[in-house]
Design an enzyme around this catalytic site. Structure first.
Site, mmCIF file in Angstrom:
data_model
loop_
_atom_site.group_PDB
_atom_site.id
_atom_site.type_symbol
_atom_site.label_atom_id
_atom_site.label_comp_id
_atom_site.label_asym_id
_atom_site.label_seq_id
_atom_site.Cartn_x
_atom_site.Cartn_y
_atom_site.Cartn_z
ATOM 1 N N MET A 1 0.847 -1.197 0.000
ATOM 2 C CA MET A 1 0.000 0.000 0.000
ATOM 3 C C MET A 1 0.888 1.254 0.000
ATOM 4 S SD MET A 1 -3.462 -0.922 1.984
ATOM 5 C CE MET A 1 -2.931 -0.634 3.661
ATOM 6 N N GLY B 1 4.928 -10.039 4.043
ATOM 7 C CA GLY B 1 5.655 -9.951 5.309
ATOM 8 C C GLY B 1 4.991 -10.776 6.399
ATOM 9 N N GLU B 2 5.816 -11.349 7.274
ATOM 10 C CA GLU B 2 5.276 -12.129 8.399
ATOM 11 C C GLU B 2 4.756 -11.236 9.512
ATOM 12 O OE1 GLU B 2 8.351 -14.858 9.550
ATOM 13 O OE2 GLU B 2 7.896 -16.227 7.886
ATOM 14 N N HIS C 1 9.349 -3.276 3.550
ATOM 15 C CA HIS C 1 8.900 -3.528 2.174
ATOM 16 C C HIS C 1 10.106 -3.844 1.280
ATOM 17 C CE1 HIS C 1 5.551 -0.704 3.468
ATOM 18 N NE2 HIS C 1 4.875 -1.738 3.035
ATOM 19 N N LEU D 1 6.680 3.218 1.560
ATOM 20 C CA LEU D 1 7.589 2.077 1.675
ATOM 21 C C LEU D 1 8.700 2.320 2.690
ATOM 22 C CD1 LEU D 1 7.931 1.220 -2.122
ATOM 23 C CD2 LEU D 1 6.294 0.299 -0.451
HETATM 24 O O1 PAF Z 1 -0.235 -5.779 3.611
HETATM 25 C C1 PAF Z 1 -0.637 -4.861 2.856
HETATM 26 O O2 PAF Z 1 0.051 -3.867 2.610
HETATM 27 C C2 PAF Z 1 -2.004 -4.973 2.223
HETATM 28 O O3 PAF Z 1 -2.908 -5.607 3.070
HETATM 29 C C3 PAF Z 1 -1.976 -5.658 0.842
HETATM 30 C C4 PAF Z 1 -1.512 -7.097 0.930
HETATM 31 C C5 PAF Z 1 -1.065 -4.888 -0.103
HETATM 32 C C6 PAF Z 1 -3.387 -5.671 0.243
HETATM 33 O O4 PAF Z 1 -3.877 -4.397 0.081
#
Ligand code: PAF
Length: 294
Positions: free
Chosen positions: A30, A149-150, A37, A33
């Site tokens: 989303m 990510g975990e 990420h 970053l």
């Molecule tokens: O983890 C996230 O950033 C969001 O839930 C995702 C997987 C990008 C879905 O919108």
């Protein structure tokens, strides 16, 4: 790095990559970053020839009183970071591109059970929003591998189940949580914290770790451990949402068949909701003997 905001040219570019024999790893995000990420992107680069990242703040996974409007957006800085990581394709669609008929008309994907507990209880509809958008993104990008990510352990479990149940031809890879030096799990929402709250925030991870240590030492009164942890969070200034010791596979209560324990927590510091988890593998014979015997 090429950026696409609509599906048709993106899919043409992906078609060319595939025709050239390149495998594709996908990292849905989303945006806003951070190093967490970028670690997903680095993992993706190790696994496939080409990396596609999406940035889409998905309104369908936010509740009516949640932080959709306030959610941090930093497209220019994000692009630079992805370019530096060697990402080939950024997909940054508009809401209209993903939900052309609006969100209420959208077919949704619901993962039962795993999606109905923990964050699923406190954020009704959240995981349906996640699985719906992730399914759409998978169908658009058609990656060989997708990296998550975990830190969002429940989300990862739900996505794995969705992929299994719906026979989606994509391999899901989880990456360990990236933490600041004091243990706080990196999250785009950490930017909401005041200086004072940022100082308190690592208590969440400390509390999870203490609980894991207690279990590893053979303490098996989980209700007591959970309530002690909630108390510790309250005393530190959190409003705990849940603190739960669960089977890492089912996210239900721990049983004799549990092979790995997940300890998961969600708690608010002011208006910021933080989540985190730690896990503990059980040695099938000796650990259960130890836990069962107390
Ligand atoms: O983890 C996230 O950033 C969001 O839930 C995702 C997987 C990008 C879905 O919108």
């Amino acid at each position: 790095m090429r950026t696409y905001t609509s599906n048709t040219p993106l899919q043409a570019a992906l078609h060319n990559l595939r025709r050239g024999g390149q495998s594709i790893a996908f990292v849905p995000t989303m945006g806003s970053l951070h190093e967490g990420h970028l670690n997903l992107v680095r993992k993706a680069r190790q696994l496939c020839d080409a990396v596609v990242v999406s940035i889409f703040v998905n309104p369908l996974q936010f509740g009516p009183h949640e932080d959709l409007d306030a959610y941090p957006r930093s497209m220019a800085a994000d692009k630079q970071k992805l370019f530096r990581e060697g990402v080939q394709i950024l997909y940054a669609p508009t809401v209209e591109e993903i939900y052309p008929e609006g969100m209420t008309a959208q077919t949704q994907v619901h993962v039962p059970d795993l999606g109905d507990t923990l964050c699923g209880t406190s954020r009704p509809g959240h995981f349906d929003g996640v699985t719906t958008v992730v399914s759409k993104l998978f169908n658009i990008v058609q990656p060989d591998v997708a990296v998550f990510g975990e830190k969002d352990f429940q989300q990862l479990s739900i996505v794995r189940k969705m992929v299994r149940d719906l026979c989606m031809p994509v391999k899901i890879v989880g990456v360990a949580t990236t933490r600041d030096e004091d243990g706080l799990a990196m999250s785009s929402r950490n930017g909401y914290l005041s200086l004072q709250q940022r100082h308190i925030a690592p208590v969440l991870h400390d509390t999870l770790n203490s609980c894991r240590e207690a279990i590893a030492c053979g303490f098996d009164n989980f209700l007591q451990l959970e309530s002690h942890a909630r108390m510790k969070l309250l005393q530190a200034g959190f409003q705990p949402d849940y603190f739960a010791i669960r089977d890492a596979r089912t996210l239900r209560s721990v049983t004799e068949d549990t092979e790995e324990i997940a300890i998961l927590a969600a708690a608010r510091l002011g208006s910021t909701r933080l989540i985190d988890n730690v896990r503990l593998a059980l040695n099938p014979v000796s650990d259960w003997g130890m836990l069962a015997d107390g």
